[in-house]
Design a protein around this motif. Structure first.
Motif, PDB file in Angstrom:
ATOM      1  N   LEU A 316       0.833  -1.214   0.000  1.00 26.10           N
ATOM      2  CA  LEU A 316       0.000   0.000   0.000  1.00 26.10           C
ATOM      3  C   LEU A 316       0.865   1.260   0.000  1.00 26.10           C
ATOM      4  O   LEU A 316       0.603   2.222  -0.731  1.00 26.10           O
ATOM      5  CB  LEU A 316      -0.923   0.008   1.227  1.00 26.10           C
ATOM      6  N   ALA A 317       1.909   1.245   0.811  1.00 24.22           N
ATOM      7  CA  ALA A 317       2.792   2.421   0.887  1.00 24.22           C
ATOM      8  C   ALA A 317       3.420   2.710  -0.468  1.00 24.22           C
ATOM      9  O   ALA A 317       3.522   3.874  -0.888  1.00 24.22           O
ATOM     10  CB  ALA A 317       3.878   2.187   1.941  1.00 24.22           C
ATOM     11  N   LEU A 318       3.817   1.663  -1.162  1.00 21.48           N
ATOM     12  CA  LEU A 318       4.478   1.873  -2.451  1.00 21.48           C
ATOM     13  C   LEU A 318       3.487   2.268  -3.542  1.00 21.48           C
ATOM     14  O   LEU A 318       3.833   3.036  -4.447  1.00 21.48           O
ATOM     15  CB  LEU A 318       5.263   0.616  -2.842  1.00 21.48           C
ATOM     16  N   LEU A 353      12.747   2.285  -5.384  1.00 18.73           N
ATOM     17  CA  LEU A 353      12.701   1.038  -6.155  1.00 18.73           C
ATOM     18  C   LEU A 353      13.339  -0.155  -5.436  1.00 18.73           C
ATOM     19  O   LEU A 353      12.816  -1.273  -5.539  1.00 18.73           O
ATOM     20  CB  LEU A 353      13.303   1.249  -7.556  1.00 18.73           C
ATOM     21  N   PRO A 354      14.434   0.016  -4.698  1.00 18.91           N
ATOM     22  CA  PRO A 354      14.916  -1.147  -3.937  1.00 18.91           C
ATOM     23  C   PRO A 354      13.891  -1.623  -2.895  1.00 18.91           C
ATOM     24  O   PRO A 354      13.796  -2.822  -2.620  1.00 18.91           O
ATOM     25  CB  PRO A 354      16.201  -0.633  -3.273  1.00 18.91           C
ATOM     26  N   LEU A 355      13.117  -0.692  -2.352  1.00 19.47           N
ATOM     27  CA  LEU A 355      12.064  -1.095  -1.414  1.00 19.47           C
ATOM     28  C   LEU A 355      10.954  -1.860  -2.138  1.00 19.47           C
ATOM     29  O   LEU A 355      10.366  -2.798  -1.592  1.00 19.47           O
ATOM     30  CB  LEU A 355      11.482   0.127  -0.701  1.00 19.47           C
ATOM     31  N   THR A 359       9.890  -5.622  -1.378  1.00 19.80           N
ATOM     32  CA  THR A 359       8.493  -5.962  -1.111  1.00 19.80           C
ATOM     33  C   THR A 359       8.059  -7.166  -1.943  1.00 19.80           C
ATOM     34  O   THR A 359       7.340  -8.050  -1.465  1.00 19.80           O
ATOM     35  CB  THR A 359       7.595  -4.740  -1.387  1.00 19.80           C
ATOM     36  N   TYR A 360       8.512  -7.197  -3.202  1.00 17.47           N
ATOM     37  CA  TYR A 360       8.248  -8.395  -4.011  1.00 17.47           C
ATOM     38  C   TYR A 360       8.877  -9.633  -3.361  1.00 17.47           C
ATOM     39  O   TYR A 360       8.254 -10.686  -3.256  1.00 17.47           O
ATOM     40  CB  TYR A 360       8.777  -8.198  -5.442  1.00 17.47           C
ATOM     41  N   ALA A 361      10.100  -9.494  -2.913  1.00 15.84           N
ATOM     42  CA  ALA A 361      10.774 -10.638  -2.286  1.00 15.84           C
ATOM     43  C   ALA A 361      10.007 -11.089  -1.046  1.00 15.84           C
ATOM     44  O   ALA A 361       9.780 -12.285  -0.823  1.00 15.84           O
ATOM     45  CB  ALA A 361      12.208 -10.259  -1.919  1.00 15.84           C
ATOM     46  N   ALA A 362       9.587 -10.117  -0.243  1.00 13.34           N
ATOM     47  CA  ALA A 362       8.865 -10.446   0.985  1.00 13.34           C
ATOM     48  C   ALA A 362       7.523 -11.089   0.665  1.00 13.34           C
ATOM     49  O   ALA A 362       7.049 -11.965   1.399  1.00 13.34           O
ATOM     50  CB  ALA A 362       8.659  -9.178   1.824  1.00 13.34           C
ATOM     51  N   THR A 402       8.535  -6.898   8.995  1.00 15.70           N
ATOM     52  CA  THR A 402       7.945  -5.805   9.787  1.00 15.70           C
ATOM     53  C   THR A 402       8.886  -4.598   9.822  1.00 15.70           C
ATOM     54  O   THR A 402       8.429  -3.456   9.720  1.00 15.70           O
ATOM     55  CB  THR A 402       7.587  -6.267  11.211  1.00 15.70           C
ATOM     56  N   TRP A 403      10.184  -4.831   9.953  1.00 15.96           N
ATOM     57  CA  TRP A 403      11.116  -3.689   9.853  1.00 15.96           C
ATOM     58  C   TRP A 403      11.064  -3.078   8.459  1.00 15.96           C
ATOM     59  O   TRP A 403      11.104  -1.859   8.295  1.00 15.96           O
ATOM     60  CB  TRP A 403      12.543  -4.137  10.196  1.00 15.96           C
ATOM     61  N   HIS A 404      10.966  -3.941   7.473  1.00 18.62           N
ATOM     62  CA  HIS A 404      10.862  -3.444   6.098  1.00 18.62           C
ATOM     63  C   HIS A 404       9.620  -2.569   5.934  1.00 18.62           C
ATOM     64  O   HIS A 404       9.667  -1.524   5.269  1.00 18.62           O
ATOM     65  CB  HIS A 404      10.815  -4.623   5.122  1.00 18.62           C
ATOM     66  N   ALA A 405       8.518  -2.973   6.527  1.00 17.13           N
ATOM     67  CA  ALA A 405       7.287  -2.186   6.397  1.00 17.13           C
ATOM     68  C   ALA A 405       7.474  -0.791   6.995  1.00 17.13           C
ATOM     69  O   ALA A 405       7.055   0.213   6.402  1.00 17.13           O
ATOM     70  CB  ALA A 405       6.112  -2.901   7.067  1.00 17.13           C
ATOM     71  N   LEU A 406       8.120  -0.713   8.150  1.00 19.11           N
ATOM     72  CA  LEU A 406       8.323   0.618   8.760  1.00 19.11           C
ATOM     73  C   LEU A 406       9.235   1.474   7.896  1.00 19.11           C
ATOM     74  O   LEU A 406       8.992   2.667   7.705  1.00 19.11           O
ATOM     75  CB  LEU A 406       8.903   0.478  10.169  1.00 19.11           C
ATOM     76  N   THR A 407      10.295   0.875   7.392  1.00 21.90           N
ATOM     77  CA  THR A 407      11.199   1.629   6.515  1.00 21.90           C
ATOM     78  C   THR A 407      10.467   2.103   5.261  1.00 21.90           C
ATOM     79  O   THR A 407      10.624   3.241   4.819  1.00 21.90           O
ATOM     80  CB  THR A 407      12.384   0.745   6.103  1.00 21.90           C
ATOM     81  N   THR A 408       9.669   1.224   4.693  1.00 21.95           N
ATOM     82  CA  THR A 408       8.966   1.564   3.458  1.00 21.95           C
ATOM     83  C   THR A 408       7.940   2.668   3.707  1.00 21.95           C
ATOM     84  O   THR A 408       7.831   3.624   2.933  1.00 21.95           O
ATOM     85  CB  THR A 408       8.284   0.305   2.888  1.00 21.95           C
ATOM     86  N   LEU A 409       7.188   2.547   4.797  1.00 19.53           N
ATOM     87  CA  LEU A 409       6.197   3.577   5.119  1.00 19.53           C
ATOM     88  C   LEU A 409       6.875   4.928   5.324  1.00 19.53           C
ATOM     89  O   LEU A 409       6.400   5.961   4.845  1.00 19.53           O
ATOM     90  CB  LEU A 409       5.427   3.185   6.382  1.00 19.53           C
ATOM     91  N   GLN A 410       7.997   4.932   6.023  1.00 17.56           N
ATOM     92  CA  GLN A 410       8.657   6.200   6.311  1.00 17.56           C
ATOM     93  C   GLN A 410       9.274   6.795   5.047  1.00 17.56           C
ATOM     94  O   GLN A 410       9.172   8.001   4.797  1.00 17.56           O
ATOM     95  CB  GLN A 410       9.734   6.002   7.393  1.00 17.56           C
ATOM     96  N   THR A 411       9.904   5.953   4.253  1.00 22.10           N
ATOM     97  CA  THR A 411      10.500   6.453   3.017  1.00 22.10           C
ATOM     98  C   THR A 411       9.421   6.973   2.077  1.00 22.10           C
ATOM     99  O   THR A 411       9.584   8.029   1.452  1.00 22.10           O
ATOM    100  CB  THR A 411      11.308   5.334   2.346  1.00 22.10           C
ATOM    101  N   ALA A 412       8.315   6.259   2.008  1.00 20.02           N
ATOM    102  CA  ALA A 412       7.195   6.707   1.164  1.00 20.02           C
ATOM    103  C   ALA A 412       6.656   8.030   1.679  1.00 20.02           C
ATOM    104  O   ALA A 412       6.380   8.951   0.906  1.00 20.02           O
ATOM    105  CB  ALA A 412       6.089   5.648   1.148  1.00 20.02           C
ATOM    106  N   ARG A 413       6.523   8.143   2.973  1.00 17.20           N
ATOM    107  CA  ARG A 413       6.021   9.390   3.570  1.00 17.20           C
ATOM    108  C   ARG A 413       6.962  10.550   3.218  1.00 17.20           C
ATOM    109  O   ARG A 413       6.514  11.615   2.797  1.00 17.20           O
ATOM    110  CB  ARG A 413       5.873   9.122   5.046  1.00 17.20           C
ATOM    111  N   GLU A 414       8.257  10.339   3.343  1.00 17.14           N
ATOM    112  CA  GLU A 414       9.186  11.423   3.014  1.00 17.14           C
ATOM    113  C   GLU A 414       9.183  11.719   1.519  1.00 17.14           C
ATOM    114  O   GLU A 414       9.327  12.874   1.105  1.00 17.14           O
ATOM    115  CB  GLU A 414      10.596  11.073   3.498  1.00 17.14           C
ATOM    116  N   ALA A 415       9.025  10.676   0.714  1.00 19.90           N
ATOM    117  CA  ALA A 415       9.020  10.870  -0.738  1.00 19.90           C
ATOM    118  C   ALA A 415       7.790  11.659  -1.180  1.00 19.90           C
ATOM    119  O   ALA A 415       7.771  12.219  -2.267  1.00 19.90           O
ATOM    120  CB  ALA A 415       9.064   9.522  -1.450  1.00 19.90           C
TER     121      ALA A 415
END
Lengths: 712, 712
Positions: A316-318, A353-355, A359-362, A402-415
């Motif tokens: 969703l974040a992405l 894009l690395p996130l 996400t695909y890998a996860a 779960t760590w990935h989700a927090l990183t992704t949400l935060q990076t998306a928010r900043e982006a």
């Protein structure tokens, strides 16, 4: 959600290159991602997008709690949320399908998902798995229907991860055939329990079972908590509300205390341990340790489903950040009239894009985890080893995702800049709710240590015939030897000199076998090295062994992370093999390569220090990642569209097309102004009266404010 | 906040080592950290701990906004918040002191701090710096007293970082001597503006000034917004509330739209650009570009103060996590009776102590930034170069410290487990409020690009006599040459063979000059390499130049980060030189070393690839960090106590001593039970009836649940 912006200049298409023709079949990719339980997921998503179940932002804690309680009662009545229960009680004995559906609820409201998890995944599930037939008949219907909102009272203020050390006691009294349930000190209050704050009328309480002077360890008891009418605590029971939290405020977490509460003998959930009327203890599992682990092993379903929910939230974040990044423009680049779309900036690609690849890998790894779970819980794969594999896989993946989700949400928010900080754009709300996922249902750091122990145990079995010195010598040689005898492809990679052909070396990095060797070798080597370092612990005193273990705690955790990376990569690669559309396979192969090489890049120092990559090859890792980012950029929208979410799930104002409309309107305005000839003339384009003064001196320009015009 | 727990086994004190005797003089260290404006900071902290100003958690958005508005009015009346203004209006012309006080308000409530920043730092400050004497007399008193809550209306929905491209226009009409202020399309709505949602009755609006058919660029206009009684928008003005945000919900952010609003000519803030009655434009700054940058240059004070606030919040987070980590116990280690204190776990140290070191570095760097700011704004250091240095320093430090604050808050929250997720323990609340610090007042990624441009410009000046090929050859040689001619100490480090004496090589890494060389060399080399790569841009078309720049965007940002790391390290080292107490200096030197080596470890791959560190030396970096963690662990509490915060600032339930009381009570309970002889006997200690069954088979143990007992 549909968009295919032009490519950035730096990623200009070479018509002969495969990326020029690769096209993602979005519908097919969506099917692949939805996996084995696609139909159930789709029907759960229909609920997750239903306004009855979606999160209303800005509710007070009290209103949010009330709403979520109503929602789970509605779900109980018609939401197909009871699939995991036996057919005789109205369920479908469908464990994998039940979790697949459950994970999708996170898109409605994470509070709803977790409240449902407390009621059915923990409370009712404990009755099912720890109780026996009489308990099922007597207690399951109320738990399943939410007539009895229930508490899973395991954690205490003083003991979270270390359940075996909880302080609550249940001492059997043969005179009354009751247990005396008691909280002996403040740290033994039950804490952080969903439904304990307000709604719970009963609990499954974990306590040290004592009978005839012997402590038989932690057992579960069914305990009525509150009067269902007045909601007042029953005699001897007290509690506190945990109050406001960082997120998940639709759940009424709270604390419970028991002051010599009498619990009927029949309310001991006695599948794995029973007490006869006279106080005689019996159990089908002789070892107290094994009995304990067996009783707790149903907790794995919580980890499995959190893993799935975290993957869904990352998606969703992405969707939000990539869609906005494809519409939002800022700063003129090489053109006088058009500003640059954010996702055309190299750094924006580097951030997102690395996130997306991870996400695909996860996502592929989660599907594998869920299939493993279904095999074990259905009884199809019922061996101890199967169960052990499931526990390890869940313990490896849950922290990672779960760590990935927090990183992704935060990076998306900043982006998304300031827009990302508005609740109407969803990212901050999801981040707040997902925060606790990294420490509950098994603290991530603790789980990774479990994984490391399993890796050590496997290593120990493999090398059981070799003495400590032998292992150490073996590993020392292996680590020092760049041309690894077990990895011929690695040797081939290394054989290229640093000045070699960059295209050819990138080609080898893109080779799946090379990536696999690099990722596998790292896990094997790290495990072997730490195993060697820990050998003396077997002969040391308890204190010395603990100190030695502590001295290597960080390496253990790093080895477990490396293992999780490898598991995700393998799952991704296996998923790729199921893609038959050539364009989709091509693009997805780049995504997989981006994931694999990003993991390698993150650990580049390790590969260099341990002689696995030369300096030249290490540079190629980064430059090949840059190439992949350029190749994937035009496919980014397809890759998030394939997650299959509609606007009813995404619910972010900036992904409704509003930004594209604003951009189009603004550009049309300036175009019309230019065409009319009425546009004001910029002062800087005028001839100057005093050219000497008008000449800006570079040294005199306040650099710090340049960001305001010249960021790219 | 006082605690000095026993050392962990792995960090056992060697009585001959210097760390055995090093003692921190906490009071002196506190003075050092409070710096030049210690007295002002202390008095501001008295306010920040005053219940009138502290955040009430769980308020509705409406109540929180109302409370914060009341608070800033109270501050205006007696909070000494007007120091930066001229004495003639009741201020003190004290720029550095004013910001030092302002930064401390974050401990009360970040919403209060930022609302104060909007009112005095942006709105009133724009009147002061962009207006002239008439404006000061007419408009400053209301802005300073908050009789007129004001909006700083610069950002638009469509343009944040790129202020020069805003769409709002102000077209001069000589017939009425008014400006026609207009929002031509939706993307040109002013957005994210504090005070715009509810409270603002006037605004400083930035718009493209057009007169006689010429656009003179962005200028500021004073515009009444709402009727002060009814709070209804004045004719032609409309707006929207930005609603709920991820944090800072005590501020009423909103949007504004102007529909041909007439603004009196006298309300142009005309210090840097004026329009005569007949429409003639004039400016003391001939270059439109330089004029624009000058007008925006007061924005730097926002970045300076956010940097300070972020450092303060990082300190609060570490007070909480370190204090709790020194009291909380979980899992038995080497003892039968006592569980291990969290901070004795190596991984816990690895997570928290490098952040503590980085917080010290950020604190010293902030003091330097604030002194630079004070020099420039007081006029003491008034040259263009001084101002340029200030802008660059702020642009380098603000991203570093705000991202650091988010990382520290999140790590602290996870280190406190479930307790960290409760709002009563403050961390989640602070994190939510600080989130937007990384994208507002200059997006972090944009700011770092500015820093990179300055570094490139300086490099260009240095190498102006050498052609492109010459620079490329110079750098290629330099990068390839491990024995750098400019860094004799580095050569000495490298000269040690990989198998050399570890103690001696750690000694060299601890040498300040070695750290400086490693950090400096990385910045210089990265800048030179990217400068060489960008050379062709000067002769390329605009589109090609933009593409080339974009292809190197990531390296530019990385170079800027490296520069910021170096600046922090230098400031820390300079601060160390001011410590005269030997014990404090010793401990603080370890903290500095931990910071420096953590930066080097984070970039280890770069040092290896570029031949700056051998593989053996790279290993030493990590092992020396491990040694430093062990040395610093016993001093962790002193190091956070020296931040000087009292319980009225920390306001986290878990740091009130409650956890220590709970632990003490639980241990006393078990001690008494053991002493009484009444303790139940653990089942596992009993002789077994069926030993064969009781023997656990290692393969049969569900590993995933082991976390519940055996995490360490």
């Amino acid at each position: 959600m549909s968009s295919m912006p032009e490519r950035a200049d730096r990623t200009a298409v070479d018509p002969k290159a495969p990326d020029a023709t690769a096209v993602v079949d979005v519908a097919k990719l969506e099917d692949l991602l939805l996996g084995r339980w696609a139909d159930l997921r789709r029907s759960a998503r229909a609920l997750a997008g239903d306004p009855r179940f979606t999160k209303t932002e800005g509710l007070s804690m009290a209103d949010h709690r009330a709403r979520v309680l109503t929602q789970i009662k509605t779900l109980a009545a018609g939401g197909d949320v009871l699939r995991a229960f036996p057919a005789e009680f109205g369920g479908s004995d469908d464990h994998g399908g039940s979790l697949a559906r459950f994970e999708e609820l996170v898109a409605a409201d994470p509070s709803l998902q977790i409240k449902a998890g407390v009621q059915w995944g923990l409370f009712a599930s404990a009755i099912l798995h720890l109780g026996t037939a009489e308990h099922h008949r007597r207690l399951l219907p109320g738990a399943m229907s939410v007539a009895v909102p229930g508490v899973f009272a395991m954690t205490e203020t003083g003991h979270g991860s270390d359940v075996a050390s909880i302080g609550t006691t249940a001492v059997y009294d043969p005179a009354t055939q009751e247990f005396d349930l008691h909280t002996p000190f403040r740290a033994a209050w039950k804490d952080y329990l969903g439904n304990a704050g307000e709604h719970g009328t009963a609990a499954v309480v974990f306590a040290q079972l004592v009978t005839r002077g012997v402590n038989h360890g932690v057992h579960a008891f069914y305990v009525p908590l509150r009067d269902g009418e007045t909601m007042a605590f029953l005699p001897g029971i007290d509690g506190e509300d945990d109050g406001l939290k960082g997120g998940l405020n639709g759940i009424d977490n709270g604390r419970l205390r028991f002051d010599h509460v009498r619990v009927a003998r029949a309310n001991l959930l006695n599948r794995y341990g029973d007490v006869a009327a006279d106080g005689t203890y019996s159990s089908p599992i002789a070892s107290p340790g094994r009995r304990f682990f067996t009783m707790l092993s149903t907790l794995v379903q919580g980890r499995v489903s959190l893993n799935g929910a975290a993957v869904n939230v990352s998606k969703l974040a992405l969707v939000i950040a990539v869609t906005y990044g494809n519409e939002r423009r800022q700063f003129a680049g090489g053109s006088d009239t058009d500003e640059v779309v954010l996702l055309d900036y190299a750094e924006h690609q580097r951030r997102l894009l690395p996130l997306l690849a991870a996400t695909y890998a996860a996502s592929f790894a989660h599907e594998r985890l869920l299939e493993t779970f279904d095999g074990v819980f259905s009884g199809r794969d019922g061996s101890d080893e199967d169960r052990e594999d499931l526990e390890t896989l869940a313990a490896a993946l849950k922290p990672t995702s779960t760590w990935h989700a927090l990183t992704t949400l935060q990076t998306a928010r900043e982006a998304c800049g300031g827009a990302g900080f508005l609740t109407e754009n969803r990212l901050v709300s999801l981040r707040a709710d997902l925060d606790v996922f990294v420490t509950f249902e098994g603290d991530n750091t603790v789980l990774l240590q479990l994984v490391a122990k399993r890796l050590l145990a496997d290593f120990g079995r493999e090398f059981s015939g070799i003495d400590a010195g032998g292992v150490a010598r073996y590993m020392a040689n292996r680590a020092a030897d760049a041309a690894l005898h077990r990895t011929p492809l690695l040797r081939a990679v290394q054989a290229l000199s640093d000045g070699g052909n960059v295209r050819r070396s990138a080609g080898q990095l893109r080779d799946a076998q090379t990536q696999r060797e690099l990722l596998t070798d790292r896990v094997d080597t790290m495990v072997a090295l730490v195993a060697g370092a820990l050998r003396p612990a077997t002969k040391a005193s308890r204190a010395d062994a603990a100190a030695l273990f502590n001295a290597h705690q960080h390496e253990l955790i790093e080895a477990a992370r490396a293992h999780a990376d490898l598991v995700q990569w393998e799952a991704f690669t296996a998923g790729l093999a199921r893609v038959d559309d050539a364009g989709t396979r091509q693009v997805l192969t780049w995504v997989r390569d981006l994931f694999g090489l990003s993991v390698i890049e993150r650990n580049l120092a390790w590969y260099l220090i341990n002689g696995r990559l030369s300096a030249g090859r290490a540079r190629t890792v980064t430059s090949y990642i840059d190439r992949l980012l350029g190749r994937l950029r035009p496919h980014a929208q397809d890759l998030v569209d394939a997650f299959g979410y509609g606007p009813e799930h995404v619910r972010a104002t900036i992904t409704t097309g509003a930004e594209r409309e604003r951009q189009d309107e603004a550009r049309a305005h300036y175009r019309a102004e230019r065409a009319s000839g009425d546009a004001p003339v910029p002062e800087k384009s005028l001839p100057r009266a005093r050219p000497a003064l008008a000449q800006p001196s570079p040294g005199a320009r306040p650099v710090g404010t340049e960001n305001l015009t010249a960021a790219s």
